[in-house]
Structures are given as C-alpha cells and as structure tokens.
Design an enzyme around this catalytic site. Structure first.
Site: not given
Ligand code: ATP
Ligand code: MG
Length: 468
Positions: A86, A88, A174
């Site tokens: 996805d 963001d 994070d």
């Molecule tokens: P995925 O491939 O699973 O979507 P992702 O890294 O995009 O991985 P998401 O849960 O979609 O993970 O979150 C998007 C972004 O938001 C993360 O990459 C991170 O930068 C930030 N983020 C998400 N959750 C947290 C958290 N608990 N604390 C700090 N930053 C966070």
């Molecule tokens: Mg994501």
C-alpha cells in the site's frame, strides 16, 4: 548510492534547489545528524511503480500549496526493488484540510488522526507530519498541546495529534528504514535518519532512544519483529536489546489493536520467521501466554505450530486463500488439548472436555488479543472435528467429507501427523476415502476459508405488527 546532503527545508519539494547541494549538517537530535537528499539518478524508485492514486493525492496536495511525500513502507519497499502493498502519503496539511481537498476521503482514528482517501478498492492513507512534544514535561506544555497529546505515566502515548514539520515527522517514525520520503515532483528521496545506510546494511534500527520509543508505543516491538521477518533483516543490537525486558508492556496495549497487529504478523507471508522471532524475544509470552507455557510441556506442540505457519506462508506465496482461524487453531491447540486431558481425567467425555477447555482457553486469550467470534467459531469447529474424524465407520463418514469445515479440519489433522503425533494412519484413511468418493459438484468446494474474511451480512428479522 550517491548522496547529496542539504539543509532540510519546509518548502514543497518541487521548489527545493536541485543538486548538487552544499553539505550542511543540522544539530537537531543525535538521531539525525544529517538530512540527505538522494537525486533520481542515485536511487531505484521509478514513478511507474507508484500507484496512480498516490501520485494524484500528492500532486493535488502540492497544487493547493501543501507538501506531499510518499513515505513509510512504500518507499522502503521500492528502494529494495519490491512492490509495496500500500501507499502512505505524509503532508503538512491537517487532517481536516486534507479531508476538504478530497471528496472521497474520511478522517479516521483518535490516537492518530489520519485521512483515508479512497479510489475504488484502493485506499491512500494520508498522515499529517507529527511534531515531537514528548521532550517537554506535561505541565510545561501549552493547554492546546495537552489536549492533542496524552501520555500515560508508563511513557505510553495515548494520543498523538501534535503536528510538526517534515523534519519532526521523520524522527517520530519508528524505524530508520520507514523514515524515507519520496517526492514525486522532483523524484528525489529524503533521508533524515540514515535509513538508506540501514537498508544497505539490512538492519532494522529504531529512531532515537530504543527504550523510550518502546515505552511510548510497545507495538513498535512487534513491528521490529515484523519488518525483520518480512525483509529478512537483522534487528540492530541497541534496537533489540530492551525488547525482552519491555515485552510485558504489551499487556497495556488494547486487545483490539493487538488483534490487528496479529493479523499483520501472521497473515503477511512470513509467519514462520515471525513466530520464531516472537519466541526468541519473549514477546509470545505476552501475546499468547497459554500457548507459550504449553509449548514446553506439550509434545509436538512446537512442530504443529511451525507446520501451520509454514503452510500459511506457502498458501500465501501460491496466492491461495488463508484464514486466521486456521493459524489460531494451531496456536491455541496445545494449551486446549492440555486442559482437555485434565478435564477428561475428572471423568468428562472427550467432546464435553474439549468444549470446556476451548471455552476456558479462548476466554482467557481474548483478554490479550481480541479475536472476533467469526474466527473463534470456525477454530472451535476445526478442533471438534478432530474428534469426529476419529470415527472411521458408520453412515456419517461420507457426509462428513462434504461438511463445510471438513477441508480445514482434514488439513489440520495432516499437520498433527506431520508434526509427529501418531494417529494410527488416520490421515491416510481420510485421504483415501476422498479419492474413492465421486468428485464434488462444481461450485461445491468445501474450502470455505474465504468465508470468514467476508463481512457478515446481518439478517434482518421482519417485524411483526404488534397485536393490540
Ligand atoms: P507495511 O509494508 O506493512 O505497510 P509500513 O512501514 O508502511 O509497512 P504502516 O503500518 O503502513 O507500515 O505504517 C506506515 C508508516 O507509519 C511506517 O512506515 C512508519 O513510518 C510509521 N509508523 C507506523 N506505525 C508507527 C508507530 N507505531 N510508531 C512510529 N511510526 C509508525
Ligand atoms: Mg504501509
């Protein structure tokens, strides 16, 4: 990778000066020594791999004078040459301003307000840059900030809607590899936390002080495991160090949020590696406590769970349907069977003992992870079917094969045997029986694993006119 370092700017990226740029260091925090801009010819991200919807959102934001960057997992995965699941977007527009710009959007969340912009089945998640408010003692914070942000005595962030600049946002994320920003108008990547170095070194490194960041949000410990498993990265030593000691903090995380996290941990195609790491870091004890203690005491338990995880991963790789009910059936089987035996010892019949054990284990488990009934029901059926499958004779045998839960129950039986349990050739019996039976009519496939994923339709009861 060629990099140019520059002074971070709050200008939209299309107005940033183009490289080569001066090397400028900012003394922001020790976590961020330099903000690095990686120009298009020095990174592998191509616009063609970015969803059109995400590109539209970013360009609309910019056309209205806001900033808009692709961020998070999408940039990380594209940098690694993988296709993101996805996209963001991060912006300086507030959730309300974003919502105003997109008719197809809605604001969700309380702890973190975000905007979902919908394009058909695709949702682009737009987050407003977060500010860092947590270095200030609560009483020193302005009233408005206190309302937007709440932190428990444990350090856990209960609400986090303080907005900031791009640079603030970068250190609130994070892990360094999740803190890369891609600008779709000048095609450069901005790296504030040495994320590119960590991608190259294949490591998950938390931004800032690890203990403080885990205390703010204990789910970050699970996320460290998830990304390490998914990317096959190491967890950098300082990032890994406090996890086992702070694992107990997961108990304070709402059970509903842990259910969502559990799905991400086990249903993303890397369940086996994830499970191994969860055990290694002692996180399993706080997610599935009954399972964690039964693992050491029940023969074949570990092999069964690992086999279920492996089979789920293989099904996902082959694009087959999977259901959390099956993984949960494997995870909670060891403590359930252990308790069932104890109840049987008091003289209860097997089915009654199993049902009572299942009830006890599930009601204890949902305090930790809120598993919806649409998953616990089929899970219990898979278990009860294990007793029915013991019967090799009688009229019911053939009709059992046509039962909606047969397929999952049979697969579960095979896993039990494969993990070392001696069931006196029961799996072979059911395999051969199915081969003898005429093929099922088209459309009558007994695999109903997708059924649990579908939202349940509420049955409306027609109201009868009340009798006078
Ligand atoms: P995925 O491939 O699973 O979507 P992702 O890294 O995009 O991985 P998401 O849960 O979609 O993970 O979150 C998007 C972004 O938001 C993360 O990459 C991170 O930068 C930030 N983020 C998400 N959750 C947290 C958290 N608990 N604390 C700090 N930053 C966070
Ligand atoms: Mg994501």
């Amino acid at each position: 990778m060629g990099k140019t370092t520059f002074s971070p700017s709050s200008l939209p990226c299309d107005r940033l000066p183009s490289p080569p740029l001066e090397l400028t260091y900012r003394n922001m925090t020790s976590a961020i020594e330099a903000a690095t801009r990686i120009p298009r010819d020095s990174h592998p991200i191509s616009r063609t791999n970015i969803s059109d919807s995400a590109l539209k959102v970013m360009s609309r934001l910019r056309s209205q004078g806001y900033q808009g960057y692709l961020v998070g997992g999408a940039v990380r995965d594209l940098m690694l040459g993988n296709q993101p699941k996805d996209f963001d977007v991060a912006t300086d527009a507030t959730p309300e301003q974003v919502h105003e710009l997109f008719r197809n959007s809605r604001i969700i969340g309380r702890r973190f307000k975000i905007v979902h912009v919908r394009f058909g089945r695709e949702i682009i998640e737009v987050t407003t840059f977060r500010g860092h408010h947590d270095d200030v003692e609560p009483e020193e914070k302005p009233k408005e900030t206190q309302r937007q942000a709440r932190q428990a005595a444990s350090g856990m962030l209960l609400r986090d809607n303080v907005y900031g600049s791009l640079e603030d946002d970068a250190i609130r994320r994070d892990f360094s590899v999740n803190s890369l920003y891609y600008c779709s108008s000048d095609f450069s990547v901005f790296d504030y936390a040495q994320g590119v170095r960590d991608l190259e070194q294949r490591q998950i490194r938390i931004i800032g002080d690890p203990e403080k960041r885990y205390r703010e949000d204990p789910v970050r410990m699970l996320r460290a495991i998830r990304f390490a498993a998914k990317l096959d990265f190491d967890i950098e030593a300082d990032t890994a160090e406090p996890i086992a000691d702070l694992a107990y903090m997961l108990e304070a995380v709402p059970a509903a949020r842990l259910f969502d996290e559990m799905l991400k941990l086990f249903m993303a195609g890397y369940a086996l590696r994830t499970f191994t790491l969860l055990r290694e870091y002692q996180l399993l004890d706080h997610l599935f406590p009954a399972t964690a203690s039964a693992l050491d005491e029940t023969p074949y338990a570990l092999a069964l769970i690992e086999a279920a995880m492996r089979s789920t991963d293989e099904r996902i790789a082959a694009d087959k349907s999977v259901t959390p009910a099956f993984i949960l059936a494997a995870l909670l089987w060891p403590p359930t069977i252990q308790l069932m035996r104890q109840i049987e010892d008091t003289g209860a019949a097997p089915l009654a003992a199993l049902q009572e054990a299942a009830q006890t284990i599930v009601s204890e488990q949902i305090h930790h992870i809120a598993i919806p009934r649409r998953f616990t029901m089929p899970m219990k059926e898979i278990w009860e079917f294990q007793l029915r499958l013991l019967k090799r004779r009688g009229k019911q045998v053939n009709s059992m094969v046509a039962h909606r839960r047969f397929r999952a129950a049979y697969d579960f039986l095979l896993l039990r045997e494969a993990s070392g349990e001696d069931l006196d050739g029961l799996g072979k019996f059911w395999t051969e029986l199915q081969e003898k039976l005429p093929p099922a009519p088209p459309g009558g496939e007994a695999d109903d694993s997708s059924e649990e994923e579908a939202p349940r339709r509420r049955r409306r009861r027609r109201r009868r006119p009340r009798k006078q």
